[in-house]
Design an enzyme around this catalytic site. Structure first.
Site, PDB file in Angstrom:
ATOM      1  N   TYR A   1     -46.401 -69.408 -15.245  1.00 42.34           N
ATOM      2  CA  TYR A   1     -46.155 -69.731 -16.473  1.00 42.34           C
ATOM      3  C   TYR A   1     -45.199 -70.983 -16.592  1.00 42.34           C
ATOM      4  O   TYR A   1     -45.472 -71.839 -17.381  1.00 42.34           O
ATOM      5  CB  TYR A   1     -45.451 -68.466 -16.992  1.00 42.34           C
ATOM      6  CG  TYR A   1     -46.679 -67.607 -17.484  1.00 42.34           C
ATOM      7  CD1 TYR A   1     -47.534 -67.627 -18.792  1.00 42.34           C
ATOM      8  CD2 TYR A   1     -47.315 -66.441 -16.721  1.00 42.34           C
ATOM      9  CE1 TYR A   1     -48.466 -67.058 -19.258  1.00 42.34           C
ATOM     10  CE2 TYR A   1     -48.110 -65.763 -17.275  1.00 42.34           C
ATOM     11  CZ  TYR A   1     -49.111 -65.804 -18.343  1.00 42.34           C
ATOM     12  OH  TYR A   1     -49.950 -65.199 -18.745  1.00 42.34           O
TER      13      TYR A   1
ATOM     14  N   GLU B   1     -49.871 -58.329 -18.435  1.00 41.31           N
ATOM     15  CA  GLU B   1     -50.703 -58.566 -17.232  1.00 41.31           C
ATOM     16  C   GLU B   1     -50.046 -57.836 -16.255  1.00 41.31           C
ATOM     17  O   GLU B   1     -50.779 -57.056 -15.119  1.00 41.31           O
ATOM     18  CB  GLU B   1     -50.461 -60.198 -16.926  1.00 41.31           C
ATOM     19  CG  GLU B   1     -51.419 -60.838 -17.716  1.00 41.31           C
ATOM     20  CD  GLU B   1     -51.101 -62.508 -17.793  1.00 41.31           C
ATOM     21  OE1 GLU B   1     -50.545 -62.796 -16.796  1.00 41.31           O
ATOM     22  OE2 GLU B   1     -51.704 -63.066 -18.639  1.00 41.31           O
TER      23      GLU B   1
END
Length: 114
Positions: free
Chosen positions: A65, A107
């Site tokens: 990310y 996730e």
């Protein structure tokens, strides 16, 4: 954004091996939807579910990310030029990492279920 991402972080390219050719359009639509609904994220719950499922299939991890975030901010700066002030970039940074935290948590749940 992808050109920047793959240049700066070539290890991320493998995450997109199965992506279709319209991936860049999907990203643009997702960013636009997020910006339009930032104060009403419930509207995006289905999209978030689908994105996280796709990310888990592609084996996206939390450490990816920041790489995407930095690349996205560079792309925003490139596209907007002088309009992308520090204030604008800081707002996008905050918004991106807020959403990233949501996606990472979702996730993590999906990985635990697998």
């Amino acid at each position: 954004m992808y050109e920047i991402l793959f240049t700066d972080f070539p290890q991320t390219e493998v995450l997109f091996e199965g992506a279709d050719l319209s991936q860049h359009k999907k990203l643009a639509v997702a960013i636009s939807a997020y910006a339009q609904n930032i104060d009403n994220l419930e509207v995006l719950s289905y999209a978030i579910e689908e994105i996280t499922k796709t990310h888990v299939l592609a084996k996206v991890q939390a450490e990816h990310y920041p790489m995407v975030g930095l690349s996205l901010l560079k792309a925003i700066k490139h596209v907007l030029g002088d309009i992308a002030t520090d204030e604008v970039l800081d707002a996008w940074r905050e918004a991106y990492f807020f959403l990233a935290d949501i996606l990472i948590a979702k996730e993590k749940e999906l990985y635990a279920q697998a």
